[in-house]
Design a protein around this motif. Structure first.
Motif, PDB file in Angstrom:
ATOM      1  N   MET A  72       0.812  -1.135   0.024  1.00 14.65           N
ATOM      2  CA  MET A  72      -0.019  -0.005  -0.103  1.00 14.65           C
ATOM      3  C   MET A  72       0.842   1.280   0.191  1.00 14.65           C
ATOM      4  O   MET A  72       0.386   2.199  -0.577  1.00 14.65           O
ATOM      5  N   GLN A  73       2.118   1.203   0.323  1.00 17.84           N
ATOM      6  CA  GLN A  73       2.808   2.398   0.602  1.00 17.84           C
ATOM      7  C   GLN A  73       3.184   3.280  -0.753  1.00 17.84           C
ATOM      8  O   GLN A  73       3.199   4.293  -0.365  1.00 17.84           O
ATOM      9  N   ASP A  74       3.404   2.374  -1.730  1.00 13.43           N
ATOM     10  CA  ASP A  74       3.664   3.182  -2.879  1.00 13.43           C
ATOM     11  C   ASP A  74       2.797   3.511  -3.910  1.00 13.43           C
ATOM     12  O   ASP A  74       3.062   4.139  -4.928  1.00 13.43           O
ATOM     13  N   LYS A  75       1.460   3.053  -3.701  1.00 12.38           N
ATOM     14  CA  LYS A  75       0.297   3.366  -4.443  1.00 12.38           C
ATOM     15  C   LYS A  75      -0.026   4.799  -4.241  1.00 12.38           C
ATOM     16  O   LYS A  75      -0.070   5.325  -3.001  1.00 12.38           O
ATOM     17  N   MET A  76      -0.865   5.463  -5.213  1.00 17.40           N
ATOM     18  CA  MET A  76      -1.364   6.519  -4.981  1.00 17.40           C
ATOM     19  C   MET A  76      -2.654   6.440  -4.983  1.00 17.40           C
ATOM     20  O   MET A  76      -3.656   5.819  -5.561  1.00 17.40           O
ATOM     21  N   TYR A  77      -3.455   7.040  -3.699  1.00 17.32           N
ATOM     22  CA  TYR A  77      -4.821   6.986  -3.387  1.00 17.32           C
ATOM     23  C   TYR A  77      -5.400   8.469  -3.417  1.00 17.32           C
ATOM     24  O   TYR A  77      -4.809   9.573  -3.188  1.00 17.32           O
ATOM     25  N   LYS A  78      -6.526   8.293  -4.100  1.00 14.30           N
ATOM     26  CA  LYS A  78      -7.460   9.691  -4.570  1.00 14.30           C
ATOM     27  C   LYS A  78      -8.592   9.396  -4.130  1.00 14.30           C
ATOM     28  O   LYS A  78      -9.356   8.461  -4.483  1.00 14.30           O
ATOM     29  N   SER A  79      -9.397  10.599  -3.543  1.00 15.11           N
ATOM     30  CA  SER A  79     -10.752  10.550  -3.370  1.00 15.11           C
ATOM     31  C   SER A  79     -11.548  10.151  -4.667  1.00 15.11           C
ATOM     32  O   SER A  79     -11.140  10.868  -5.549  1.00 15.11           O
ATOM     33  N   GLY A  80     -12.617   9.638  -4.469  1.00 11.46           N
ATOM     34  CA  GLY A  80     -13.256   9.503  -5.944  1.00 11.46           C
ATOM     35  C   GLY A  80     -14.221  10.617  -6.053  1.00 11.46           C
ATOM     36  O   GLY A  80     -14.440  11.510  -5.404  1.00 11.46           O
ATOM     37  N   GLY A  81     -14.777  10.719  -7.187  1.00 17.84           N
ATOM     38  CA  GLY A  81     -15.367  11.909  -7.539  1.00 17.84           C
ATOM     39  C   GLY A  81     -16.634  12.067  -7.152  1.00 17.84           C
ATOM     40  O   GLY A  81     -17.583  13.139  -7.470  1.00 17.84           O
ATOM     41  N   VAL A  97       0.934  11.921  17.047  1.00 16.43           N
ATOM     42  CA  VAL A  97       0.890  10.369  17.313  1.00 16.43           C
ATOM     43  C   VAL A  97       2.247   9.885  16.906  1.00 16.43           C
ATOM     44  O   VAL A  97       2.534  10.254  15.819  1.00 16.43           O
ATOM     45  N   GLU A  98       2.504   8.616  17.253  1.00 15.15           N
ATOM     46  CA  GLU A  98       3.454   7.934  16.780  1.00 15.15           C
ATOM     47  C   GLU A  98       3.455   7.462  15.252  1.00 15.15           C
ATOM     48  O   GLU A  98       2.257   7.073  14.868  1.00 15.15           O
ATOM     49  N   PRO A  99       4.378   7.467  14.319  1.00 18.03           N
ATOM     50  CA  PRO A  99       4.264   7.199  13.141  1.00 18.03           C
ATOM     51  C   PRO A  99       3.782   5.864  12.740  1.00 18.03           C
ATOM     52  O   PRO A  99       2.840   5.691  11.904  1.00 18.03           O
ATOM     53  N   GLU A 100       4.128   4.886  13.736  1.00 13.14           N
ATOM     54  CA  GLU A 100       3.564   3.518  13.225  1.00 13.14           C
ATOM     55  C   GLU A 100       1.851   3.409  13.665  1.00 13.14           C
ATOM     56  O   GLU A 100       1.438   2.861  12.994  1.00 13.14           O
ATOM     57  N   THR A 101       1.499   4.276  14.763  1.00 14.16           N
ATOM     58  CA  THR A 101       0.280   4.110  14.895  1.00 14.16           C
ATOM     59  C   THR A 101      -0.551   4.754  13.699  1.00 14.16           C
ATOM     60  O   THR A 101      -1.617   4.128  13.261  1.00 14.16           O
ATOM     61  N   ALA A 102      -0.126   5.931  13.296  1.00 12.99           N
ATOM     62  CA  ALA A 102      -0.542   6.662  12.141  1.00 12.99           C
ATOM     63  C   ALA A 102      -0.601   5.661  10.820  1.00 12.99           C
ATOM     64  O   ALA A 102      -1.766   5.732  10.120  1.00 12.99           O
ATOM     65  N   ALA A 103       0.461   5.070  10.676  1.00 11.03           N
ATOM     66  CA  ALA A 103       0.349   4.226   9.485  1.00 11.03           C
ATOM     67  C   ALA A 103      -0.496   3.058   9.519  1.00 11.03           C
ATOM     68  O   ALA A 103      -1.064   2.745   8.564  1.00 11.03           O
ATOM     69  N   GLY A 104      -0.787   2.458  10.535  1.00  7.02           N
ATOM     70  CA  GLY A 104      -1.718   1.356  10.953  1.00  7.02           C
ATOM     71  C   GLY A 104      -3.025   1.979  10.628  1.00  7.02           C
ATOM     72  O   GLY A 104      -4.028   1.325   9.768  1.00  7.02           O
ATOM     73  N   ASP A 105      -3.445   3.270  11.163  1.00  5.17           N
ATOM     74  CA  ASP A 105      -4.798   3.723  11.128  1.00  5.17           C
ATOM     75  C   ASP A 105      -5.058   4.042   9.630  1.00  5.17           C
ATOM     76  O   ASP A 105      -6.243   3.881   9.108  1.00  5.17           O
ATOM     77  N   VAL A 106      -3.985   4.645   8.885  1.00  4.84           N
ATOM     78  CA  VAL A 106      -4.230   4.988   7.589  1.00  4.84           C
ATOM     79  C   VAL A 106      -4.291   3.716   6.710  1.00  4.84           C
ATOM     80  O   VAL A 106      -5.391   3.568   5.916  1.00  4.84           O
ATOM     81  N   ASN A 107      -3.625   2.634   6.895  1.00  8.44           N
ATOM     82  CA  ASN A 107      -3.859   1.673   5.995  1.00  8.44           C
ATOM     83  C   ASN A 107      -5.130   0.921   6.145  1.00  8.44           C
ATOM     84  O   ASN A 107      -5.892   0.513   5.459  1.00  8.44           O
ATOM     85  N   ASN A 108      -5.664   0.854   7.558  1.00  8.60           N
ATOM     86  CA  ASN A 108      -7.122   0.368   7.798  1.00  8.60           C
ATOM     87  C   ASN A 108      -8.193   1.263   7.027  1.00  8.60           C
ATOM     88  O   ASN A 108      -9.176   0.661   6.491  1.00  8.60           O
ATOM     89  N   THR A 109      -8.023   2.500   7.287  1.00  9.66           N
ATOM     90  CA  THR A 109      -8.991   3.495   6.660  1.00  9.66           C
ATOM     91  C   THR A 109      -8.938   3.321   5.328  1.00  9.66           C
ATOM     92  O   THR A 109     -10.088   3.454   4.491  1.00  9.66           O
ATOM     93  N   LEU A 110      -7.750   3.263   4.643  1.00  7.62           N
ATOM     94  CA  LEU A 110      -7.649   3.027   3.071  1.00  7.62           C
ATOM     95  C   LEU A 110      -8.377   1.657   2.509  1.00  7.62           C
ATOM     96  O   LEU A 110      -9.103   1.883   1.637  1.00  7.62           O
ATOM     97  N   GLU A 111      -8.194   0.596   3.444  1.00  3.75           N
ATOM     98  CA  GLU A 111      -8.920  -0.337   2.999  1.00  3.75           C
ATOM     99  C   GLU A 111     -10.518  -0.298   3.013  1.00  3.75           C
ATOM    100  O   GLU A 111     -11.073  -0.749   2.076  1.00  3.75           O
ATOM    101  N   MET A 112     -10.937   0.321   4.042  1.00  9.26           N
ATOM    102  CA  MET A 112     -12.335   0.398   4.113  1.00  9.26           C
ATOM    103  C   MET A 112     -12.870   1.387   3.178  1.00  9.26           C
ATOM    104  O   MET A 112     -13.760   0.839   2.517  1.00  9.26           O
TER     105      MET A 112
END
Length: 94
Positions: A1-10, A69-84
């Motif tokens: 997930m780290q090197d992919k570009m994510y963008k809000s849908g229209g 917040v700790e970078p590791e915590t933020a990364a986990g939260d971001v990854n979970n949110t992106l999946e959802m």
């Protein structure tokens, strides 16, 4: 997930309504949508990044800096949110 570009849908726009950040459905998705999505401050921060397009790493960095917040915590939260968000078709990934 780290090197992919994510963008809000229209299908959504970010608005401030009565002091609250909300996503409002627009376009063809309006008929299937049952209201607005109220965003908490962290979700608002992420959505702003997604509006311009960002990697998961950049979103996590922004979140960690904005909310101290700790970078590791933020990364986990971001990854979970992106999946959802991907599962719900609210964002795209390239």
């Amino acid at each position: 997930m780290q090197d992919k570009m994510y963008k809000s849908g229209g299908g959504y726009v970010l608005r401030e309504i009565a002091g609250e950040a909300v996503l409002v459905s627009i376009g063809s998705g309006v008929a299937d949508f049952r209201g607005v999505v109220k965003l908490n401050p962290t979700a608002k921060c992420l959505w702003k990044g997604l509006m311009e397009g960002a990697t998961a790493e950049k979103l996590a960095k922004d979140l960690a800096e904005e909310f101290d917040v700790e970078p590791e915590t933020a990364a986990g939260d971001v990854n979970n949110t992106l999946e959802m968000l991907l599962e719900r078709g609210m964002i795209t990934c390239e």
